[in-house]
Enzyme design. Structure first.
Site, PDB file in Angstrom:
ATOM      1  NE  ARG A  74      -3.851  -2.239   2.205  1.00  0.00           N
ATOM      2  CZ  ARG A  74      -3.940  -3.326   2.972  1.00  0.00           C
ATOM      3  NH1 ARG A  74      -3.097  -3.500   3.965  1.00  0.00           N
ATOM      4  NH2 ARG A  74      -4.861  -4.223   2.754  1.00  0.00           N
ATOM      5  CG  ASP A 152     -11.808  -7.696   2.722  1.00  0.00           C
ATOM      6  OD1 ASP A 152     -11.368  -8.657   3.372  1.00  0.00           O
ATOM      7  OD2 ASP A 152     -11.300  -6.564   2.754  1.00  0.00           O
ATOM      8  N   GLY A 195     -12.473  -9.276   6.784  1.00  0.00           N
ATOM      9  CA  GLY A 195     -13.498  -8.785   5.856  1.00  0.00           C
ATOM     10  C   GLY A 195     -13.609  -7.279   5.853  1.00  0.00           C
ATOM     11  CD  GLN A 286      -9.707 -14.873   8.459  1.00  0.00           C
ATOM     12  OE1 GLN A 286     -10.880 -14.694   8.199  1.00  0.00           O
ATOM     13  NE2 GLN A 286      -9.052 -14.097   9.297  1.00  0.00           N
TER      14      GLN A 286
HETATM   15  O1  F6P Z   1      -8.596  -6.316   2.652  1.00  0.00           O
HETATM   16  C1  F6P Z   1      -8.077  -7.552   3.007  1.00  0.00           C
HETATM   17  C2  F6P Z   1      -7.778  -7.614   4.476  1.00  0.00           C
HETATM   18  O2  F6P Z   1      -7.249  -8.891   4.769  1.00  0.00           O
HETATM   19  C3  F6P Z   1      -8.934  -7.292   5.402  1.00  0.00           C
HETATM   20  O3  F6P Z   1      -9.820  -8.373   5.561  1.00  0.00           O
HETATM   21  C4  F6P Z   1      -8.205  -6.897   6.653  1.00  0.00           C
HETATM   22  O4  F6P Z   1      -8.971  -6.008   7.422  1.00  0.00           O
HETATM   23  C5  F6P Z   1      -6.962  -6.210   6.129  1.00  0.00           C
HETATM   24  O5  F6P Z   1      -6.777  -6.655   4.799  1.00  0.00           O
HETATM   25  C6  F6P Z   1      -5.712  -6.470   6.926  1.00  0.00           C
HETATM   26  O6  F6P Z   1      -4.712  -5.670   6.399  1.00  0.00           O
HETATM   27  P1  F6P Z   1      -3.154  -5.882   6.688  1.00  0.00           P
HETATM   28  O7  F6P Z   1      -2.716  -7.098   5.937  1.00  0.00           O
HETATM   29  O8  F6P Z   1      -2.515  -4.656   6.181  1.00  0.00           O
HETATM   30  O9  F6P Z   1      -3.001  -6.107   8.150  1.00  0.00           O
END
Ligand code: F6P
Length: 363
Positions: A74, A152, A195, A286
């Site tokens: 990101r 999600d 999600g 997951q």
């Molecule tokens: O958008 C996918 C997701 O796995 C969401 O379900 C979760 O809230 C988020 O990304 C977690 O983000 P990160 O991997 O940056 O902790």
């Protein structure tokens, strides 16, 4: 040959590799030259060997692998003008003005902003002497095609997004495993699933796993949800059920918009039923591991269609996303779907807000 870039952006999802493979091999078959933009938009901003050509065998033996072999991130820099200038310059250094972007709605929104800024970015690069005017003239528009990759399943218009099916399998494996220890001890387990703002994974896992209660953001439970939940669990026990399971979506809230966490549920069970429940937060397990059969073949079809789309699209055409809808591969207007997705999220937020105001006695 036409040059096309492919990148994966945002959270990874099982099946992204199949989509990348589909893009690369279709591009080669159509006579285009595919490039990987490594680590999502961060790779475009960084340039150098973060943008690299891919051959037929660069994507061999990746169908069965989780995650994304071209990396994802990101990128905060890409949201800034300086980052976008660098990204445009680096893409043009390889002659790339066509891109397939695989990511969630945030990534697709960023992509569209970049696409809209492209002419003015090129103008600035020419003025600054960073690129020759002929380069800008040869690539007046950025052509993009999106594929939604997110466990999600939160994009309006798509039946299933890449990774959702595999994540659901992973959740169910965990639920099945937890069930045996829960039954042995006659225990209740509270399982939190991912999600973000979307309750799809939680709802489907609860249904497929035969769970007792589920909390999702789209349908905040009523005022007496604690009582209701305890009653359901008690009835299950009285009917001879040895294990109980409550699924909590990570974005679940009550009607006043306050988050309901797995620990909150555990506390309710302790206070009202005197039960010492156990909490399991499934987390990134997951999103990891092998993609399901569905996530492999569907993502392959999406990748092939997206490459064909981006190679054949006209410079000024509105960008589309390639998605599965009503069990068919469809072209959907990118920004319309992203805006519709945002509107749903805003609606949920607005409902939460109104409920909170009402709860405080406001109007
Ligand atoms: O958008 C996918 C997701 O796995 C969401 O379900 C979760 O809230 C988020 O990304 C977690 O983000 P990160 O991997 O940056 O902790």
């Amino acid at each position: 040959p036409l040059k096309i870039g492919v990148l994966t952006s945002g959270g990874d999802a099982q099946g992204m590799n199949a989509a990348v493979r589909g893009v690369v091999r279709t591009a080669l078959r159509l006579g285009a030259k595919p490039y990987a933009v490594m680590e999502g938009w961060a790779g475009a901003v960084a340039g150098g060997d973060a943008i690299r050509p891919l051959a037929w065998d660069s994507v061999s033996s990746i169908l069965q692998r989780g995650g994304t072999i071209i990396g994802t991130a990101r990128s905060a820099e890409f949201r800034e003008r300086a980052g976008q200038l660098a990204a445009a310059r680096h893409l043009l250094a390889h002659g790339i003005d066509r891109l397939v972007v695989i990511g969630g709605d945030g990534s697709l929104t960023g992509t569209n902003e970049f696409r809209k800024n492209w002419p003015s970015l090129l103008e600035e690069l020419v003025e600054g002497g960073d690129i020759p005017a002929e380069t800008a003239q040869a690539h007046p528009e950025l052509m993009v095609t999106g594929i939604v990759g997110s466990i999600d399943n939160d994009l309006v218009g798509a039946d299933m997004t890449i990774g959702t099916d595999s994540a659901l399998h992973r959740i169910l494996e965990a639920i099945d495993d937890i069930s045996s220890t829960a039954a042995s001890h006659q225990r209740t387990f509270v399982v939190e699933v991912m999600g973000r703002h979307c309750g799809y994974l939680a709802l489907m896992a609860a249904m497929a796993g035969g769970c007792d209660y589920v909390l999702v953001p789209e349908l905040p439970p009523g005022r007496n949800w604690e009582e209701d939940m305890c009653l359901r669990l008690k009835e299950g026990r009285e009917a001879g059920r040895r294990e109980s399971m409550v699924i909590v979506a990570e974005g679940a809230t009550d009607r006043a918009g306050n988050r309901i966490t797995a620990d909150d549920v555990k506390q309710v069970l302790s206070d009202r039923l005197g039960e010492s429940a156990r909490v399991t937060i499934l987390g990134h397990v997951q999103r990891g591991g092998r993609p399901s059969a569905y996530d492999r073949w569907m993502s392959t079809l999406l990748g092939c269609a997206a490459a064909r789309e981006v190679i054949t699209m006209e410079p000024e055409a509105e960008p589309v996303i390639i998605a599965e809808r009503h069990n068919r591969i469809r072209r959907l207007p990118m920004m319309k779907q992203v805006e519709a997705t945002r509107a749903v999220k805003d609606l949920v937020a607005a409902q939460d807000y109104l409920a909170a105001v009402k709860a405080r006695g406001g109007s």
